[in-house]
Enzyme design. Sequence first.
Site, short mmCIF file in Angstrom:
data_model
loop_
_atom_site.label_atom_id
_atom_site.label_comp_id
_atom_site.label_asym_id
_atom_site.label_seq_id
_atom_site.Cartn_x
_atom_site.Cartn_y
_atom_site.Cartn_z
N TYR A 1 48.25 -9.14 11.48
CA TYR A 1 46.90 -9.19 10.92
C TYR A 1 46.79 -8.24 9.73
O TYR A 1 46.88 -8.66 8.58
CB TYR A 1 45.86 -8.84 11.99
CG TYR A 1 44.53 -9.50 11.75
CD1 TYR A 1 44.05 -10.49 12.60
CD2 TYR A 1 43.75 -9.17 10.64
CE1 TYR A 1 42.83 -11.12 12.36
CE2 TYR A 1 42.54 -9.78 10.39
CZ TYR A 1 42.09 -10.75 11.26
OH TYR A 1 40.90 -11.37 11.01
N GLY B 1 28.67 -20.15 5.56
CA GLY B 1 29.45 -20.17 6.79
C GLY B 1 28.55 -19.82 7.96
O GLY B 1 28.78 -18.84 8.67
N ALA C 1 35.50 -19.27 7.21
CA ALA C 1 36.84 -19.22 7.78
C ALA C 1 37.42 -20.62 7.69
O ALA C 1 37.05 -21.50 8.46
CB ALA C 1 36.80 -18.74 9.23
N TYR D 1 38.27 -7.99 9.53
CA TYR D 1 38.79 -7.30 10.70
C TYR D 1 40.04 -6.54 10.24
O TYR D 1 40.92 -7.13 9.62
CB TYR D 1 39.15 -8.26 11.83
CG TYR D 1 39.77 -7.54 13.01
CD1 TYR D 1 38.99 -6.74 13.83
CD2 TYR D 1 41.13 -7.61 13.25
CE1 TYR D 1 39.54 -6.03 14.88
CE2 TYR D 1 41.70 -6.90 14.30
CZ TYR D 1 40.90 -6.11 15.11
OH TYR D 1 41.47 -5.40 16.14
N SER E 1 27.40 -21.68 10.74
CA SER E 1 27.28 -22.52 11.92
C SER E 1 27.99 -22.02 13.17
O SER E 1 27.74 -22.51 14.27
CB SER E 1 27.79 -23.93 11.60
OG SER E 1 29.12 -23.88 11.10
N LYS F 1 42.27 -10.15 3.07
CA LYS F 1 41.14 -9.25 3.32
C LYS F 1 41.12 -8.10 2.31
O LYS F 1 40.05 -7.62 1.92
CB LYS F 1 41.20 -8.71 4.74
CG LYS F 1 41.07 -9.79 5.82
CD LYS F 1 39.78 -10.58 5.70
CE LYS F 1 39.60 -11.55 6.86
NZ LYS F 1 38.36 -12.33 6.75
N VAL G 1 36.60 -10.26 18.19
CA VAL G 1 35.85 -11.05 19.17
C VAL G 1 36.46 -12.44 19.25
O VAL G 1 37.28 -12.82 18.41
CB VAL G 1 34.35 -11.15 18.81
CG1 VAL G 1 33.67 -9.80 18.92
CG2 VAL G 1 34.16 -11.74 17.42
#
Length: 396
Positions: free
Chosen positions: A235, A48, A140, A225, A50, A244, A273
């Site tokens: 979340y 992942g 993701a 997160y 990029s 998670k 972020v």
Amino acid sequence: MVIKPKIRGFICTNAHPAGCAAHVQEQIDYVKAQGQLENGPKNVLVIGASTGYGLASRITAAFGSGAKTLGIFFEKEGTEKKPASAGWYNTAAFQNAAEAAGLWSKNINGDAFSDELKAKTVETIKAEMGKVDLVIYSLASPRRTDPKTGETHSSVLKPIGQDITTKNLNTSKRIIDSVSVEAANEDEIANTVKVMGGEDWELWINALKDAGVLAEGFKTSAYTYIGKELTWPIYGHATIGKAKEDLDRATIAIREATATLKGEAYVSSLNAVVTQASSAIPIMPLYISALFKVTKADGTYEGTIEQIHGLFNENLYGATPRFDDGGHLFQNYKELEDDVQARIQHIWDTVDTDTIDELTDYVGYHNEFLKLFGFGVDGVNYEQDVDTVVEINNLV
């Protein structure tokens, strides 16, 4: 062609090659300005690689530690009529910068969930890297096809237990409104864990271990997160939170499976972020805009590259790593301070459409969003014709 941003909802449907290159260079310049990392990694696999935290990890390893990097990603190439994805342009720019700096770097584009891509990665490592001492897992994706069953699973961003209605910053209309999200059912929870949990991370480490390409004492980290009360309903205590949590299960399994190598496996807890993933999550645009307002006032603002360089310097390769109560490498400690959270909560409670710019840093949020796709980057002439077809060198 001349490329202007095309925004639909929470995504930008195009990207600017020169802008993406300039944004990558900004991150490289930041890492180089911090000096060399002590005892940093030398052979790094980034799954992942990029965009977002994965790209920042690759930049930090290469330009902060002189590491060889192998990047895995799934991006679309441009045509003469249509720009490539931002991740494609980011990788092309990273590769060019790595070559100019004399750094070994190769790239594999494809489905990281597949057995075929894992096998190609192992072959490349064996042939050209020897053994890897750091594996970053930063995927993701909204869906995943299980390589064993062939079944495709899709993730959802929903609360668990009850429906929620919450305040929202509608980025399309630039207003404060509300958003309602229905509770997930058991199948949706299970599918989200299947896509975004730790199973594929575990499969990657097992494949690398079985092939004998993990160095003794290697490190691996996946990113999470967690947040606090304000973001928990959609979340931390929601479907994505369950996924998670599965990373914690995978951490233990990886440690046990690689015990003879004295491997170190961690989940790293990072800041909220602006990323392509976070932009899609209800609550987050308003929360991040408020967070930016508070941390910029305090002088503690950190974007993606600042967070990851700090993670490498202080925690992954630091002498005294910091852990949270869940045993994660604790990089988002500044965000989660009680005073910071209280001030974010006050903004959340009081902001309305008329006070968005006064109380939040939505302008900063939006600018960061545009930069993800190469727009709004200083020094780039967006009135100039650019070639949408850009090659990635050293594409395996």
